[in-house]
Design a protein around this motif. Structure first.
Motif: not given
Ligand code: ADP
Ligand code: TRP
Length: 321
Positions: A150-153, A172-181
């Motif tokens: 996404i940073e490259v984008t 665009p903004e990345p929205q990091i999906i935290e693998e909480l579980a």
């Protein structure tokens, strides 16, 4: 707000994919405009049989529709059905510094895993940038491993806009999906196709039952009390059980007299019934290929219309029209 998500077709999805990625995506349909596509062109780096690619793409269409992607509310398509994405990738590649791609971890990781170091693998992030920029996406939910892409984008969008002196691309903004579980697999490690420890969402009944029965447990005798907090079986159970069922199961673990075989049977029943409605929906869709084809065509047309609004401007700017 436009949310864009791409999923590579991989044949079968497991409950880690479902809970970590698909369910959040389905829920995001409540919050904004979801654009969701099956990234079959990206899969070419690893899927090298045409018939398998076709099959995986169809499976992915069925999976996502069955699990709640609503093609009326969202824009849902197959990447290659809007081929302008490859055209845009070419324009973008002409503003892409080699060094930017050389720094990408995903490329280095893939080489380390013995994938052939070809140009497709190397320029993967440029095609991904085209996916995102073609649709003027605001937000792209991705796992940590995709953040750099996404940073490259963003870099490419800024460069292109500056070079042609027009704000043609949304940044665009990345929205990091935290693998909480992090969903554990049958061996207790993170569930992953590469570890061969998966439980399939739409697995065949007998096979799935066998896999559930193979979940690793410790050798505590049936009559002894057991610790739910260190048990993979309990961790999987609670992902699908109600709060009440979870609390009761924890009590039964601690009380002793509970055999792991009993818990495994209950876990299987829970999983099987959790996806029952989706399974029926998937079977109905699979039995009606014409209808599936119609959904695919409609999705492609919807996505194409959005893409062309961008492409008309881009073609004028680069001077190919
Ligand atoms: P695999 O490791 O089986 O190859 P992928 O890397 O294709 O799975 O996973 C696709 C997405 O599914 C990831 O971006 C991640 O968000 C989600 N995912 C995969 N495995 C898990 C897991 N064990 N727990 C939570 N989320 C997961
Ligand atoms: N590269 C992503 C993955 O491996 C899939 C993908 C392709 C994607 N194009 C995208 C994700 C655009 C988000 C946006 O998971």
């Amino acid at each position: 707000m436009r949310i864009l998500s791409g999923i590579k077709p991989t044949g079968t999805i497991h409950i880690g994919n479902y809970l970590g990625m698909i369910q959040p995506m389905v829920e995001s349909q409540e919050r904004g405009e979801l654009l969701c596509f099956i990234a079959n062109m990206h899969s070419l780096t690893s899927v090298t049989s045409g018939s398998r690619m076709k099959q995986y793409t169809t499976e992915a269409l069925l999976d996502l529709l069955a699990l709640g992607i609503d093609p009326d509310r969202s824009t849902f398509w197959v990447q290659s059905d809007v081929p302008e994405v490859a055209e845009l990738a070419w324009y973008l590649s002409n503003v892409t510094p080699m060094g930017l791609l050389e720094r990408c971890h995903a490329y280095k990781d893939a080489i380390a895993k013995n994938l052939p170091p070809n140009a497709g693998l190397f320029t993967y992030p440029v095609l991904m940038a085209a996916d995102i920029l073609l649709f003027q996406s605001n937000v792209v939910p991705v796992g940590k491993d995709q953040k750099q892409h996404i940073e490259v984008t963003r870099d490419l969008a800024i460069k292109f806009n500056a070079l042609y002196n027009e704000e043609v691309f949304t940044i665009p903004e990345p929205q990091i999906i935290e693998e909480l579980a992090i969903v554990p697999g049958t061996d207790g490690q993170k569930m992953s196709k590469s570890y061969n420890n998966t439980l399939e969402v739409f697995g065949e009944e007998k096979k799935l039952r066998k896999k559930v029965m193979s979940i690793v447990t410790d050798p505590t005798p049936v009559e002894d009390p057991k610790d739910p907090d260190t048990s993979t079986l309990y961790a999987l159970y609670r992902l699908f059980a109600s709060d009440k069922q979870t609390a009761e199961m924890a009590d039964r673990f601690r009380a002793g007299g509970l055999g792991y075989g009993t818990v495994k049977k209950e876990l299987f029943e829970l999983l099987w019934s959790h996806f029952a409605v989706c399974r029926t929906k998937r079977e109905q869709l699979a039995a009606n290929p014409d209808y599936l084809d119609e959904i695919r065509k409609k999705g492609a047309a919807k996505a194409h219309a959005i893409a062309m609004a961008t492409m008309d401007r881009v073609r004028k700017l680069v001077g190919v029209i």
